[in-house]
Design a protein around this motif. Structure first.
Motif, PDB file in Angstrom:
ATOM      1  N   UNK A  72       2.375   9.160  -8.366  1.00 43.73           N
ATOM      2  CA  UNK A  72       1.771   8.793  -7.081  1.00 43.73           C
ATOM      3  C   UNK A  72       1.702   7.275  -6.934  1.00 43.73           C
ATOM      4  N   UNK A  73       1.291   6.608  -7.988  1.00 43.92           N
ATOM      5  CA  UNK A  73       1.177   5.147  -7.940  1.00 43.92           C
ATOM      6  C   UNK A  73       2.548   4.504  -7.698  1.00 43.92           C
ATOM      7  N   UNK A  74       3.584   5.057  -8.345  1.00 44.83           N
ATOM      8  CA  UNK A  74       4.921   4.491  -8.159  1.00 44.83           C
ATOM      9  C   UNK A  74       5.402   4.672  -6.730  1.00 44.83           C
ATOM     10  N   UNK A  75       5.058   5.793  -6.115  1.00 44.55           N
ATOM     11  CA  UNK A  75       5.436   6.000  -4.718  1.00 44.55           C
ATOM     12  C   UNK A  75       4.741   4.986  -3.813  1.00 44.55           C
ATOM     13  N   UNK A  76       3.463   4.703  -4.103  1.00 44.80           N
ATOM     14  CA  UNK A  76       2.743   3.700  -3.321  1.00 44.80           C
ATOM     15  C   UNK A  76       3.383   2.320  -3.485  1.00 44.80           C
ATOM     16  N   UNK A  77       3.860   2.040  -4.678  1.00 41.77           N
ATOM     17  CA  UNK A  77       4.428   0.727  -4.956  1.00 41.77           C
ATOM     18  C   UNK A  77       5.719   0.461  -4.190  1.00 41.77           C
ATOM     19  N   UNK A  78       6.307   1.500  -3.612  1.00 42.16           N
ATOM     20  CA  UNK A  78       7.507   1.311  -2.810  1.00 42.16           C
ATOM     21  C   UNK A  78       7.184   0.865  -1.391  1.00 42.16           C
ATOM     22  N   UNK A  79       5.884   0.899  -1.043  1.00 42.37           N
ATOM     23  CA  UNK A  79       5.479   0.542   0.313  1.00 42.37           C
ATOM     24  C   UNK A  79       4.676  -0.758   0.294  1.00 42.37           C
ATOM     25  N   UNK A  80       4.681  -1.513   1.384  1.00 44.42           N
ATOM     26  CA  UNK A  80       3.884  -2.746   1.432  1.00 44.42           C
ATOM     27  C   UNK A  80       2.405  -2.469   1.223  1.00 44.42           C
ATOM     28  N   UNK A  81       1.724  -3.373   0.536  1.00 41.53           N
ATOM     29  CA  UNK A  81       0.287  -3.265   0.330  1.00 41.53           C
ATOM     30  C   UNK A  81      -0.435  -4.397   1.028  1.00 41.53           C
ATOM     31  N   UNK A  82      -1.728  -4.506   0.760  1.00 44.08           N
ATOM     32  CA  UNK A  82      -2.500  -5.609   1.335  1.00 44.08           C
ATOM     33  C   UNK A  82      -2.075  -6.921   0.674  1.00 44.08           C
ATOM     34  N   UNK A  83      -1.948  -7.987   1.452  1.00 46.47           N
ATOM     35  CA  UNK A  83      -1.449  -9.244   0.880  1.00 46.47           C
ATOM     36  C   UNK A  83      -2.513  -9.995   0.084  1.00 46.47           C
ATOM     37  N   UNK A  84      -2.230 -10.219  -1.189  1.00 46.40           N
ATOM     38  CA  UNK A  84      -3.073 -11.084  -2.010  1.00 46.40           C
ATOM     39  C   UNK A  84      -2.533 -12.510  -2.017  1.00 46.40           C
ATOM     40  N   UNK A  85      -1.229 -12.638  -1.805  1.00 45.79           N
ATOM     41  CA  UNK A  85      -0.591 -13.957  -1.686  1.00 45.79           C
ATOM     42  C   UNK A  85       0.716 -13.765  -0.940  1.00 45.79           C
ATOM     43  N   UNK A  86       0.985 -14.647  -0.020  1.00 52.78           N
ATOM     44  CA  UNK A  86       2.260 -14.561   0.702  1.00 52.78           C
ATOM     45  C   UNK A  86       2.691 -15.956   1.135  1.00 52.78           C
ATOM     46  N   UNK A  87       3.870 -16.342   0.676  1.00 55.46           N
ATOM     47  CA  UNK A  87       4.439 -17.640   1.019  1.00 55.46           C
ATOM     48  C   UNK A  87       5.926 -17.456   1.305  1.00 55.46           C
ATOM     49  N   UNK A  88       6.375 -17.940   2.441  1.00 56.82           N
ATOM     50  CA  UNK A  88       7.794 -17.887   2.772  1.00 56.82           C
ATOM     51  C   UNK A  88       8.194 -16.592   3.446  1.00 56.82           C
ATOM     52  N   UNK A  89       9.511 -16.394   3.601  1.00 54.34           N
ATOM     53  CA  UNK A  89      10.087 -15.215   4.257  1.00 54.34           C
ATOM     54  C   UNK A  89      10.652 -14.300   3.175  1.00 54.34           C
ATOM     55  N   UNK A  90       9.858 -13.345   2.769  1.00 54.13           N
ATOM     56  CA  UNK A  90      10.198 -12.521   1.599  1.00 54.13           C
ATOM     57  C   UNK A  90      11.424 -11.666   1.852  1.00 54.13           C
ATOM     58  N   UNK A  91      11.430 -10.943   2.969  1.00 55.48           N
ATOM     59  CA  UNK A  91      12.518 -10.001   3.214  1.00 55.48           C
ATOM     60  C   UNK A  91      13.849 -10.726   3.362  1.00 55.48           C
ATOM     61  N   UNK A  92      13.860 -11.826   4.086  1.00 56.16           N
ATOM     62  CA  UNK A  92      15.107 -12.564   4.248  1.00 56.16           C
ATOM     63  C   UNK A  92      15.589 -13.131   2.915  1.00 56.16           C
ATOM     64  N   UNK A  93      14.649 -13.602   2.107  1.00 51.85           N
ATOM     65  CA  UNK A  93      15.024 -14.165   0.810  1.00 51.85           C
ATOM     66  C   UNK A  93      15.575 -13.097  -0.122  1.00 51.85           C
ATOM     67  N   UNK A  94      14.974 -11.908  -0.096  1.00 54.88           N
ATOM     68  CA  UNK A  94      15.492 -10.812  -0.919  1.00 54.88           C
ATOM     69  C   UNK A  94      16.892 -10.421  -0.473  1.00 54.88           C
ATOM     70  N   UNK A  95      17.087 -10.360   0.844  1.00 53.53           N
ATOM     71  CA  UNK A  95      18.399  -9.967   1.361  1.00 53.53           C
ATOM     72  C   UNK A  95      19.468 -11.010   1.062  1.00 53.53           C
ATOM     73  N   UNK A  96      19.055 -12.275   0.999  1.00 59.43           N
ATOM     74  CA  UNK A  96      20.027 -13.338   0.802  1.00 59.43           C
ATOM     75  C   UNK A  96      20.211 -13.788  -0.624  1.00 59.43           C
ATOM     76  N   UNK A  97      19.536 -13.133  -1.587  1.00 60.26           N
ATOM     77  CA  UNK A  97      19.617 -13.563  -2.981  1.00 60.26           C
ATOM     78  C   UNK A  97      21.015 -13.374  -3.543  1.00 60.26           C
ATOM     79  N   UNK A  98      21.450 -14.317  -4.350  1.00 54.86           N
ATOM     80  CA  UNK A  98      22.753 -14.198  -5.004  1.00 54.86           C
ATOM     81  C   UNK A  98      22.743 -13.100  -6.064  1.00 54.86           C
ATOM     82  N   UNK A  99      21.633 -12.934  -6.739  1.00 54.31           N
ATOM     83  CA  UNK A  99      21.457 -11.890  -7.753  1.00 54.31           C
ATOM     84  C   UNK A  99      20.091 -11.249  -7.539  1.00 54.31           C
TER      85      UNK A  99
END
Length: 720
Positions: A298-325
């Motif tokens: 159950x916990x692993x299924x929750x971890x696949x979804x966004x949670x409450x933000x404890x820290x957020x800096x920058x554009x996460x989704x775009x950076x993940x999509x644009x990563x070289x590796x």
């Protein structure tokens, strides 16, 4: 002054950058006026000096093996210039108005490695105040200025006349003097005790058996109580039959309490045998009936979804999509028990003038308040006596004072006709106690074309430690329990796009802070994933970390020293490998390098651990080393063996045979290097545990190419 203000003040005043301090006693140094001849010289709430030269230091922090008594005594005795052989330490009374933990506000207690961090300056001031008053007493007696006198090992001397007096000879005169408005503190260059490794004050009593623990205390006519508690978390009592229990020789009473059914006997064995003979009916409708594997899924299924933000800096989704590796990993950490060596206990006695409790109380204000409320007594009518405790690792610091509360409920149920000692068996604690919660971390990261970390996303899933406790107003904000993400939200590595998110799961399973709090799981996830990113970048794990840390940071200093001592860049014999990790826990930075081989059973054999520790000023280096060594062993037990598993909601473990700690034969050689520092002392009791988990796991990858993503070691799952 608020608790926060006092904490900030203590931070500013500590050591004062190495210069002599002339400070007002604005940091709380409570005390009461003392009439001449009314007893030992008591210039403040932390110190008494008798006319026999005996110096008694009152510690507001419990001693349960971490060395708090010795450290606090060292700070006070340094400024007093006391004779170490004349010292003894006693537990201070339970009184939050006088002995509050400056890091917590109006509450007396020990935890979060705060003993030295919040009391170091307070104890130094207490010693300096008493020294100034004794000097003034001698100066008046001999009609000389205090500046003409010297103090050494409990003796004040006037070199010009050859006169000298022991502290005990001056107490009556000193007691008549007003406390000074300000005192001068020593510079570090003048220390004779701090940093010198004086003998522990609690060792003699532990060697000769005179040390008194909770289980040692007895009172005339005392009864022992053992409780039958719910077999499943969340279950409630429907009814019970006690005929067989009452027939056990020595059983005197059977009473129902909010926590279960208590059987009282004239000795422990009678009470336990009677408890085991109870016939109990439980309502399981609200009980937790899932297994730990189901919960982890159950916990692993929750971890696949966004949670409450404890820290957020920058554009996460775009950076993940644009990563070289791209790299992703899920880490699963189990429920863990604390298993202190001395089982939980509390002795309570009602009298005409109130109530007395004797226990190894970690948070006196909670235990004291809980008992007073249950008994309907004013706080001042309850006297709590803090005893030595045989370990805790967080277990004795509950938010509801569970053991003290049970004692109060039971003694109230028998109208206080006899003192009652509540005793938990180890099985009671392992099966129905408080656990470090099950946690799942899902990490996703990406490297840029330059091989540096471009993006880091960490999702944490687990239960809240602070919710429902006295710490909730301080730790839970906007749905984020800071203790769930400590060590993750404060990621020290330079990453342009960072997100740390939290899913807090509510379960009836009782959880509690475990040695190092949230760092016990976040450090494993963070330092394991850093290693995975380093491997993806084709970089050396040490060089990769250093490249992402501020060159002037404490982490870099600790990593370089640990690597140097471990011979990081030197080849190892065939069949051995190294791994490393660094983490900050409660203000202390520890870097650890683990050297391992493969054990004949197929798992890791930890041969050697090298630790570099930045804990600010090391008040007692021997205790620092001992705590790091012990913390390494405690963490290795969790890495290799320990877990609480559930089947149908029932805990499967019960004692050390199926919840095995690290054995002596498994303990590696441990080298501890304390980095020199003129910063204030920070906590040391917990900081050595978090890095060892990841250091060994990373060494295992270096040895075998296999990642460790589920703990304990034997529970790795191929699909995680």
């Amino acid at each position: 002054m608020s608790g926060k203000q006092a904490t900030e003040l203590s931070r500013r005043q500590l050591l004062g950058g190495g210069a002599a301090l002339l400070i007002g006693l604005s940091l709380p140094l409570p005390g009461r006026a003392q009439a001449a001849g009314s007893g030992p010289f008591a210039p403040n709430a932390f110190l008494r000096i008798g006319d026999d030269d005996r110096v008694t230091i009152l510690s507001k922090h419990i001693e349960f093996g971490q060395g708090a008594y010795t450290g606090l005594a060292t700070a006070l005795a340094e400024e007093l210039d006391a004779d170490w052989a004349s010292l003894r330490v006693e537990a201070a009374p339970s009184d939050p108005a006088i002995y509050n933990n400056l890091a917590w506000g109006p509450a007396q207690g020990t935890g979060g490695s705060t003993s030295m961090a919040n009391s170091f300056m307070q104890m130094r001031q207490a010693g300096a105040m008493a020294r100034a008053m004794l000097l003034e007493a001698a100066a008046q007696r001999w009609s000389v200025p205090p500046s003409a006198l010297t103090v050494s090992r409990g003796t004040i001397s006037h070199a010009a006349s050859g006169r000298a007096a022991r502290f005990g000879e001056l107490t009556a005169e000193a007691a008549t003097l007003p406390a000074p408005a300000e005192v001068s503190l020593k510079t570090p260059a003048d220390f004779t005790l701090i940093g010198k490794g004086v003998p522990r004050v609690d060792t003699p009593g532990k060697l000769d058996g005179s040390a008194i623990y909770g289980l040692d205390i007895r009172r005339p006519g005392m009864l022992t109580a053992v409780l039958a508690r719910p077999p499943l978390f969340g279950a409630t009592l429907k009814g019970f039959r006690d005929t067989a229990a009452r027939a056990v020789p020595g059983v005197t009473d059977v009473v129902e309490t909010p926590r279960g059914v208590a059987v009282l006997g004239r000795n422990f064995w009678a009470a336990k045998t009677g408890r085991d003979a109870l016939e109990l009916d439980w309502d399981l409708r609200q009980a937790e009936t899932r297994g730990d594997d189901e919960l982890a899924t159950q916990f692993q299924a929750l971890a696949e979804r966004p949670g409450l933000p404890a820290r957020r800096e920058g554009d996460i989704e775009a950076a993940l999509a644009g990563a070289a590796t791209s790299v992703a990993a899920t880490y699963v950490l189990p429920f863990l028990a604390h298993t202190p060596m001395e089982p939980l206990n509390c002795l309570i006695e009602l009298g005409a003038d109130g109530c007395d409790l004797w226990l190894g109380s970690q948070i006196q204000t909670i235990d004291h308040t809980a008992a007073a409320g249950i008994l309907g007594l004013p706080f001042e009518k309850v006297r709590l006596h803090t005893l030595l405790a045989g370990g805790s690792f967080g277990r004795r610091g509950t938010g509801d004072g569970d053991v003290a509360s049970e004692a109060a409920f039971i003694v109230k149920a028998i109208d206080g006709r006899a003192p009652v000692k509540v005793v938990w068996t180890r099985e009671d604690d392992v099966r129905g106690g408080r656990y470090r919660g099950l946690f799942v971390h899902r990490l996703s990261g990406g490297l840029g074309a330059d091989g540096r970390i471009a993006v880091w996303r960490q999702r944490v899933v687990g239960q809240s430690l602070a919710a429902g406790s006295f710490l909730e107003p301080y730790l839970v904000h906007d749905g984020i329990d800071a203790s769930s993400v400590e060590g993750a939200a404060g990621l020290p590595y330079a990453v342009p796009h960072v997100a740390v998110e939290l899913h807090t799961v509510t379960l009836p399973i009782t959880t509690l802070w475990w040695r190092s709090g949230g760092n016990s799981h976040t450090a494993f996830a963070v330092e394991s994933f850093i290693d995975e990113l380093a491997h993806a970048a084709g970089a050396d794990p040490l060089a990769f970390r250093l490249a992402h840390l501020d060159a002037s940071s404490r982490q870099v200093r600790a990593l370089r020293r640990a690597a140097e001592l471990a011979g990081w860049n030197t080849p190892l014999p065939e069949g051995r490998a190294r791994g490393l990790a660094v983490h900050e826990t409660f203000g202390t930075v520890v870097a650890e390098v683990a050297e391992i081989s493969r054990h004949p059973d197929g798992g890791p054999k930890v041969e050697r651990v090298t630790c570099a520790v930045d804990c600010g000023l090391a008040v007692n280096p021997d205790i620092v080393r001992a705590q790091i060594e012990g913390a390494v062993g405690y963490g290795l037990g969790a890495l290799l063996h320990e877990e609480i598993t559930l089947e149908g909601g029932r805990v499967q473990q019960s004692n050390f045979h199926d919840y095995p700690p690290l054995r002596m034969a498994e303990m590696p050689a441990v080298t501890v290097d304390i980095l020199p520092s003129d910063a204030p002392p920070s906590g040391i009791g917990e900081a050595g545990t978090p890095p060892i988990l990841a250091a060994v796991a990373n060494a295992w990858f270096a040895l075998t190419g296999e990642r460790v993503r589920r703990l304990p070691f034997h529970r790795q799952a191929a699909d995680i």
